[in-house]
Structure formats: structure tokens, C-alpha cells
Write an enzyme that holds these catalytic residues in place. Structure first.
Site, mmCIF file in Angstrom:
data_model
loop_
_atom_site.group_PDB
_atom_site.id
_atom_site.type_symbol
_atom_site.label_atom_id
_atom_site.label_comp_id
_atom_site.label_asym_id
_atom_site.label_seq_id
_atom_site.Cartn_x
_atom_site.Cartn_y
_atom_site.Cartn_z
ATOM 1 N N TYR A 46 0.834 -1.203 0.000
ATOM 2 C CA TYR A 46 0.000 0.000 0.000
ATOM 3 C C TYR A 46 0.879 1.267 0.000
ATOM 4 C CZ TYR A 46 -4.423 -2.424 1.388
ATOM 5 O OH TYR A 46 -5.557 -3.192 1.460
ATOM 6 N N CYS A 77 -2.496 -0.955 9.985
ATOM 7 C CA CYS A 77 -1.621 -0.448 8.933
ATOM 8 C C CYS A 77 -1.596 1.078 9.035
ATOM 9 C CB CYS A 77 -2.200 -0.863 7.581
ATOM 10 S SG CYS A 77 -1.335 -0.193 6.158
ATOM 11 N N CYS A 186 5.530 1.435 10.564
ATOM 12 C CA CYS A 186 4.818 0.544 9.635
ATOM 13 C C CYS A 186 4.761 -0.802 10.333
ATOM 14 C CB CYS A 186 5.593 0.444 8.321
ATOM 15 S SG CYS A 186 5.083 -0.925 7.245
ATOM 16 N N HIS A 188 4.693 -3.759 9.370
ATOM 17 C CA HIS A 188 5.613 -4.791 8.869
ATOM 18 C C HIS A 188 6.978 -4.719 9.564
ATOM 19 C CE1 HIS A 188 2.754 -5.208 5.546
ATOM 20 N NE2 HIS A 188 3.406 -6.278 5.162
HETATM 21 N N1 DGL Z 1 1.900 -2.361 7.059
HETATM 22 C C1 DGL Z 1 1.674 -1.113 6.423
HETATM 23 C C2 DGL Z 1 1.865 0.067 7.373
HETATM 24 O O1 DGL Z 1 1.794 -0.078 8.577
HETATM 25 C C3 DGL Z 1 2.316 -0.789 5.111
HETATM 26 C C4 DGL Z 1 2.988 -1.749 4.260
HETATM 27 C C5 DGL Z 1 2.719 -1.448 2.816
HETATM 28 O O2 DGL Z 1 3.438 -0.649 2.198
HETATM 29 O O3 DGL Z 1 1.778 -2.034 2.311
HETATM 30 O O4 DGL Z 1 2.068 1.173 6.940
#
Ligand code: DGL
Length: 255
Positions: A46, A77, A186, A188
Site C-alpha cells: 500500500y 496499517c 509501519c 511490517h
Molecule cells: N503495514 C503497512 C503500514 O503499517 C504498510 C505496508 C505497505 O506498504 O503495504 O504502513
């Protein structure tokens, strides 16, 4: 509220596996709840898409979770929160919707005369929401957009030479500086915490997961939606990316 609503699952989504780090914390704090986790793997990342694209994807993800009976939504996210939280709250006024933002405020408490590194996606850092946060708590903060970094977590590559090289390239300019905190902006990046920490021994790495779950609990309490069940709840994984993606989520969930 009826018992049926209290027993309904909590819906969570992310572009992929990152939100599983939030899910783990939520299950730890709310063991009696059922969770539905949706990873939009097919449409990840995203963080390098336009706000409009992320907004459309987030709307679809929420529709999916609501069609399966979710009683609340956690946008696990930072990027999707920035692009879509306000829109979703306007659209579903009665639904508890909990979002995330990079933890600049707690990091600010640790700031003295050094710097704070804020790692997040390009979309999050470019967003209006982040500009507001930065104006309030951005003193000493260096913003580091990290295109390509979430992909390591998506592949389950939490250590190794490729990741080390990526991080070295990103962080090398700051290794000689007095770094007081690193913000994992983020979801991730929480899975990459050890690899990032290896560059900054003794420096706190801050994510928003605990605070997000505390906020979820507050919102559920307000609406009398907390499950009163004593036994362990169920976690269900859904993905737009098929079985391999679900298996990766399960693997990271059990770390
Ligand atoms: N996990 C997402 C966040 O916390 C973003 C990762 C993505 O780029 O999709 O921003």
C-alpha cells in the site's frame, strides 16, 4: 448491545503480514475475543500507492470484514489509516474503527539533543495526517521513507544479507549520530525489529501496537462490545493472495 454483538469477531486488516504483529498483541491482551484478520496480499504494498488507491482498497477490506460479521475494525496499517480512517469513520459512524499512526509522540519523550529516526512507508510520510503529527512531535525527527522494506517481512525474510544490505544503505548516514529512539512506523517493520536494532545497540525501538490495542479495548468497552467469554477465542486468517499468503501469516503469528 446484545450478547450476539459481543460474541462477534474483531476485524483487522493490513496490506499483508504486517498487521499480524498487531494481531499478536491483540490476542495477548484480549484472549477471549475472536479475530478475523484480512491481509490484502494481492494488492500489497500500500505504501507506494496513491492515497485514492489505498482508500479504495481499504473500503473493500472493511466491506469484506463486515460481511463476515465484524463488530469493530482495526486498521492494522499506518498507511491505510492515513489514507482511509477519516473516510471509513464517516461511512460507518456507529462502528468502532481503530487506526494507527507512527509513534512520534512517545518517541518525543525520549528526545533530548540527539535525533529520532522515523521509519515508515512513503505514503505514510507524505500524508496529511503525518504532517500534523510531525508539527506536534517532530522536533529532532528524521523521516526515513522505506520503499521496498515491507517486502522482506512479506517474504518472511527477517534476517539475512539482503535485508542487512537494505538497512545498511538506509541507516549508514545516521550511524555516527546520537540516535535517541527509532520509530517503527509501519506494522511490517515490527517483524524486522531485531535486524534494525542490530544497528543501534541499546536504543529503544518504538511501535504503536500496544497503544493501538489499548485503544481498541477502550472503544469496545464504551460500546459494551467486549466479549465476556472466558475460554480462548479463535483467530481466522483471510488473504487476497491465496493459501501461501495465509501460511506466511500463520507462521509470523506463531513467532
Ligand atoms: N503495514 C503497512 C503500514 O503499517 C504498510 C505496508 C505497505 O506498504 O503495504 O504502513
Amino acid at each position: 448491545m446484545t450478547a450476539i454483538n459481543q460474541q462477534a469477531p474483531i476485524g483487522m486488516f493490513d496490506s499483508g503480514v504486517g498487521g499480524v504483529s498487531v494481531l499478536r498483541e491483540a490476542v495477548r491482551q484480549l484472549p477471549g475475543e475472536d479475530f478475523l484478520f484480512f491481509g490484502d496480499t494481492k494488492n500489497a504494498p500500500y505504501g507506494t500507492k496513491s492515497r485514492e488507491e489505498v482508500l479504495a482498497l481499504a473500503r473493500r477490506a472493511v466491506e469484506e470484514l463486515l460481511s463476515r460479521g465484524a463488530k469493530a475494525i482495526v486498521i492494522a496499517c499506518n498507511t491505510a489509516t492515513s489514507a482511509a480512517a477519516a473516510d471509513l469513520r464517516a461511512r460507518y459512524a456507529d462502528l468502532p474503527i481503530i487506526g494507527m499512526e507512527p509513534a512520534l509522540k512517545p518517541a518525543h519523550q525520549l528526545h533530548r539533543d540527539g535525533i529520532v529516526l522515523s521509519l515508515a512507508t512513503p505514503g505514510t510520510i507524505a500524508g496529511e495526517k503525518y504532517a500534523v503529527l510531525y508539527a506536534l512531535w517532530g522536533d529532532g525527527v528524521v523521516n526515513l521513507p522505506c520503499p521496498g522494506l515491507m517486502e522482506y517481512a512479506e517474504r518472511g525474510e527477517l534476517t539475512g544479507p539482503g535485508l542487512q544490505a537494505y538497512l545498511k544503505n538506509l541507516l549508514a548516514p545516521y550511524l555516527g549520530s546520537k540516535v535517541e529512539a527509532v520509530v517503527l512506523g509501519c506494522t511490517h517493520y515490527v517483524f524486522l525489529k531485531d535486524a534494525i536494532a542490530s544497528f543501534f545497540p541499546g536504543v529503544p525501538l518504538i511501535d504503536g501496537n500496544e497503544g493501538t490495542v489499548r485503544q481498541l479495548i477502550r472503544r469496545l468497552k464504551e460500546k459494551d462490545l467486549l466479549s465476556a467469554r472466558r475460554e480462548k477465542g479463535q483467530v481466522t486468517f483471510l488473504s487476497s493472495g491465496g493459501e501461501d499468503a495465509v501460511n506466511m501469516m500463520k507462521r509470523l503469528f506463531s513467532l
